[in-house]
Scaffold this motif. Structure first.
Motif, PDB file in Angstrom:
ATOM      1  N   UNK A 180       1.092  -1.111   0.095  1.00 30.35           N
ATOM      2  CA  UNK A 180      -0.251  -0.004   0.239  1.00 30.35           C
ATOM      3  C   UNK A 180       0.596   1.373  -0.114  1.00 30.35           C
ATOM      4  N   UNK A 181       1.967   0.702   0.566  1.00 31.42           N
ATOM      5  CA  UNK A 181       2.611   2.252   0.600  1.00 31.42           C
ATOM      6  C   UNK A 181       3.583   2.493  -0.720  1.00 31.42           C
ATOM      7  N   UNK A 229       2.140   1.393  -3.734  1.00 32.93           N
ATOM      8  CA  UNK A 229       0.769   2.242  -4.608  1.00 32.93           C
ATOM      9  C   UNK A 229       0.601   4.271  -4.122  1.00 32.93           C
ATOM     10  N   UNK A 230       0.602   3.903  -2.718  1.00 35.30           N
ATOM     11  CA  UNK A 230       0.274   5.708  -2.250  1.00 35.30           C
ATOM     12  C   UNK A 230       1.276   6.115  -3.525  1.00 35.30           C
ATOM     13  N   UNK A 231       2.553   6.240  -3.297  1.00 40.49           N
ATOM     14  CA  UNK A 231       3.426   7.143  -4.009  1.00 40.49           C
ATOM     15  C   UNK A 231       2.909   7.083  -4.876  1.00 40.49           C
ATOM     16  N   UNK A 232       2.851   5.642  -5.965  1.00 35.47           N
ATOM     17  CA  UNK A 232       2.164   5.242  -7.321  1.00 35.47           C
ATOM     18  C   UNK A 232       1.144   6.559  -7.275  1.00 35.47           C
ATOM     19  N   UNK A 233       0.431   6.662  -6.843  1.00 37.10           N
ATOM     20  CA  UNK A 233      -0.720   7.305  -7.489  1.00 37.10           C
ATOM     21  C   UNK A 233       0.023   9.215  -7.244  1.00 37.10           C
ATOM     22  N   UNK A 234       1.035   9.215  -6.598  1.00 36.73           N
ATOM     23  CA  UNK A 234       1.597  10.537  -6.584  1.00 36.73           C
ATOM     24  C   UNK A 234       1.783  11.184  -7.804  1.00 36.73           C
ATOM     25  N   UNK A 290       4.930   9.175  -8.302  1.00 34.13           N
ATOM     26  CA  UNK A 290       6.793   9.282  -7.401  1.00 34.13           C
ATOM     27  C   UNK A 290       7.454   8.918  -8.532  1.00 34.13           C
ATOM     28  N   UNK A 336      10.468   6.196   0.987  1.00 34.10           N
ATOM     29  CA  UNK A 336       9.895   5.931   1.582  1.00 34.10           C
ATOM     30  C   UNK A 336      11.025   4.718   1.772  1.00 34.10           C
ATOM     31  N   UNK A 380      12.602   3.759   5.376  1.00 36.61           N
ATOM     32  CA  UNK A 380      12.078   2.371   6.396  1.00 36.61           C
ATOM     33  C   UNK A 380      13.689   1.271   6.451  1.00 36.61           C
ATOM     34  N   UNK A 424      -6.369  12.548  -9.273  1.00 33.72           N
ATOM     35  CA  UNK A 424      -7.378  12.021  -7.648  1.00 33.72           C
ATOM     36  C   UNK A 424      -6.242  11.877  -6.214  1.00 33.72           C
ATOM     37  N   UNK A 465      -5.720   5.451   1.654  1.00 38.14           N
ATOM     38  CA  UNK A 465      -6.310   3.639   1.952  1.00 38.14           C
ATOM     39  C   UNK A 465      -6.964   3.402   2.931  1.00 38.14           C
ATOM     40  N   UNK A 467       6.624  15.554  -3.746  1.00 39.74           N
ATOM     41  CA  UNK A 467       6.798  15.226  -4.757  1.00 39.74           C
ATOM     42  C   UNK A 467       6.749  15.345  -6.023  1.00 39.74           C
TER      43      UNK A 467
END
Lengths: 288, 281
Positions: free
Chosen positions: A183-184, A186-191, A193, A202, A206, B103, B107, B128
């Motif tokens: 999910x982490x 995925x989150x960056x993918x939605x930005x 990045x 990230x 980590x 969008x 999550x 970013x």
């Protein structure tokens, strides 16, 4: 930390007791031989006393090692060739250089392995294979090869030390860089990045808890590497040289004090990494 | 209100051909199909999905696990690739929409970085996307006010309750001001009381920002309370069994949940879920 003091002291006391008994048992034969040669008999208490103060005992008693440590650490000038601090520093400098090289190399390899499938498939098996070769077998060859191209002194020892310490760093960092949840990512993918942004923001933060664990193993391995690097060259200085010289001349007290010195050094370095770990992770909010 | 059959009819031969969708349609799904290849053979996560979401809609996706509601949301976000049909977001392919940062995605787990303060977490997408420092500060402050987290900027995530963490993650999704907000069971892990409160806040946030929201849930009251459009889905294969346009007004106090209109919509959702289940047996 404070709760640990009691158990640690108990273990140390137990080791000392066993050590003394072993010293009596192992050194008694020599005392009896000497007595037989001189045609005298010795009482039990005379045997015990004698086993505590032989010049070249099979197993020196703890207080003999302590006295030797006191004499070579505190009573000698640190520039003296008889000072354990002098020898310790020679080994420590190679250890630290090797640790630096090994850690740097380990992190670079881990970054490559995580980002490139080809490196993942090709480098990891070699890294594992490298650790199955006995370091005692490969160390003289590294020294000889480097010497033949004109590199001698600190660097060959540091390279052997790096050879041992890069591996835990690679393994730990690969796990650490892959530790964020899907999910982490995925989150960056939605930005949208970039890979570099994912890495710096990230993956790298980590991975730090994993890195510190690896560094603790790595720095102890570095010290072993530096000592082993001093053995095959007939080095004149360093803890390895002390061990070697001690075994040539049957100076068991010297060997044991060098061993204890190396152990204390390793303990200090691991402890230092531990402090660094606590401070860093606390500042990052990763431990509380 | 449109039933699933009418929706499909609309897609097949309705007055709106695919290439000239109405201007205010944000998400347009036509015959979307998504098949996962697994070791046990193909799994039809989505089949015959036809749905139009208009600008300003609050759309809930509800259904039992395995009905594909999360998969559909992820397909909109280009986190999954449909294997058939066409899906557009703002008239673009989902991946183009993702790259144009169309969008914000929330999550199920807040997923805040433990090594960043709340403000720094909210600024993550802004960093970013290359917003300048002053703009980052301004926006972080604005969205944290929007989710009622003023004064928590310098706190670390572990110092906040679960509900507050989830609000921070919503703020993070709002920070770059995308018109579309996709939320995957954002309140699923929270207790009922906190959930009610957050639902109320989410509605007022939606009213103020006029965003389009896609919201996945498995709670009937939550779906009915929040949505202007409720999409009921059922599993194996994942498909839409009913689309309900809510008759409830946009202005919704919590006690609207005791009105007959509310209960009627809830009843219809329940019927839709049951129908999907009966079909499966």
């Amino acid at each position: 930390m404070r709760q640990a003091v009691g158990p640690v002291l108990a273990v140390v006391a137990a080791i000392l007791v066993i050590w003394y008994f072993a010293a009596v048992w192992m050194n008694a034969a020599w005392t009896q031989q000497q007595a037989a040669r001189a045609g005298t008999t010795v009482t039990f208490s005379e045997i015990v006393t004698d086993t505590m103060q032989q010049a070249r005992p099979r197993l020196p008693a703890p207080h003999q090692v302590a006295v030797e440590l006191w004499n070579t650490v505190v009573m000698k000038k640190v520039t003296s060739k008889r000072s354990l601090v002098y020898h310790g520093w020679i080994t420590l400098s190679a250890t630290l250089l090797g640790f630096g090289i090994g850690t740097g190399l380990g992190i670079l390899l881990a970054v490559g392995i995580v980002h490139s499938r080809a490196m993942d498939m090709s480098v990891m098996p070699w890294a594992i294979a490298s650790q199955t070769i006995p370091i005692l077998a490969i160390a003289p060859m590294i020294i000889v090869v480097l010497n033949s191209i004109g590199i001698s002194g600190l660097l060959p020892k540091a390279i052997i030390s790096a050879y041992l310490s890069f591996f835990p760093v690679v393994v730990g960092m690969v796990a650490g860089l892959r530790s964020p949840e899907t999910a982490q990512f995925d989150l960056l993918k939605t930005y949208n990045a970039s890979r570099a942004q994912v890495f710096w923001r990230l993956r790298l933060p980590s991975s730090l808890p994993y890195l510190f664990t690896s560094l603790k193993i790595g720095i102890a391995a570095s010290l072993v590497g530096a000592i082993v690097g001093e053995l095959p060259t007939g080095a004149v200085a360093g803890l390895g040289a002390r061990l070697l010289a001690g075994s040539y001349y049957g100076q068991t007290v010297q060997i044991w004090s060098a061993l204890i010195g190396a152990a204390v050094l390793a303990g200090l370095m691991v402890g230092l990494v531990g402090v660094l770990q606590r401070v860093t992770l606390k500042r990052m909010g990763l431990s509380r | 209100m449109l039933s699933a059959e009418e929706i499909e009819g609309f897609a097949d031969d309705g007055p709106e051909p695919t290439d000239t969708a109405p201007r205010d349609v944000v998400i347009d799904a036509r015959d979307v199909e998504l098949v996962f290849e697994t070791n046990d053979g193909p799994v039809h996560a989505l089949q015959d999905i036809n749905l139009q979401i208009s600008k300003g809609d609050f759309v809930s996706f509800i259904g039992p696990s395995g009905c594909g509601k999360t998969t559909f949301l992820r397909a909109i976000a280009a986190l999954e690739q449909p294997t058939g049909g066409t899906l557009t977001v703002n008239g673009m392919s989902p991946d183009e929409a993702r790259r144009s940062r169309a969008y914000g995605y929330v999550f199920q787990a807040a997923g805040l970085y433990p090594w960043r303060t709340i403000a720094a977490n909210v600024k993550l997408p802004l960093e970013i996307m290359g917003f300048d420092k002053a703009e980052q500060d301004r926006r972080a402050q604005d969205v944290l006010r929007l989710v009622d987290l003023e004064g928590f900027e310098r706190k670390y995530p572990w110092q906040l309750s679960g509900g507050m963490q989830q609000r921070a993650s919503i703020a993070r999704a709002l920070a770059f001001d995308a018109d579309l907000l996709l939320m995957d069971e954002p309140f699923g892990a929270l207790d009922e009381i906190v959930r009610d409160h957050l639902n109320e806040q989410l509605l007022s946030l939606w009213a103020r920002t006029e965003k389009t929201i896609g919201f996945v849930t498995h709670s009937i009251p939550e779906a009915v309370y929040l949505s202007t459009k409720i999409v009921v889905m059922s599993p194996r294969p994942g498909r839409i069994t009913d689309v309900i346009d809510s008759p409830l007004p946009r202005e919704r106090p919590l006690d609207i949940r005791d009105t007959p209109e509310f209960l009627e919509v809830a009843h219809r959702v329940r019927e839709g879920l049951r129908a999907g289940h009966a079909y499966d047996d």
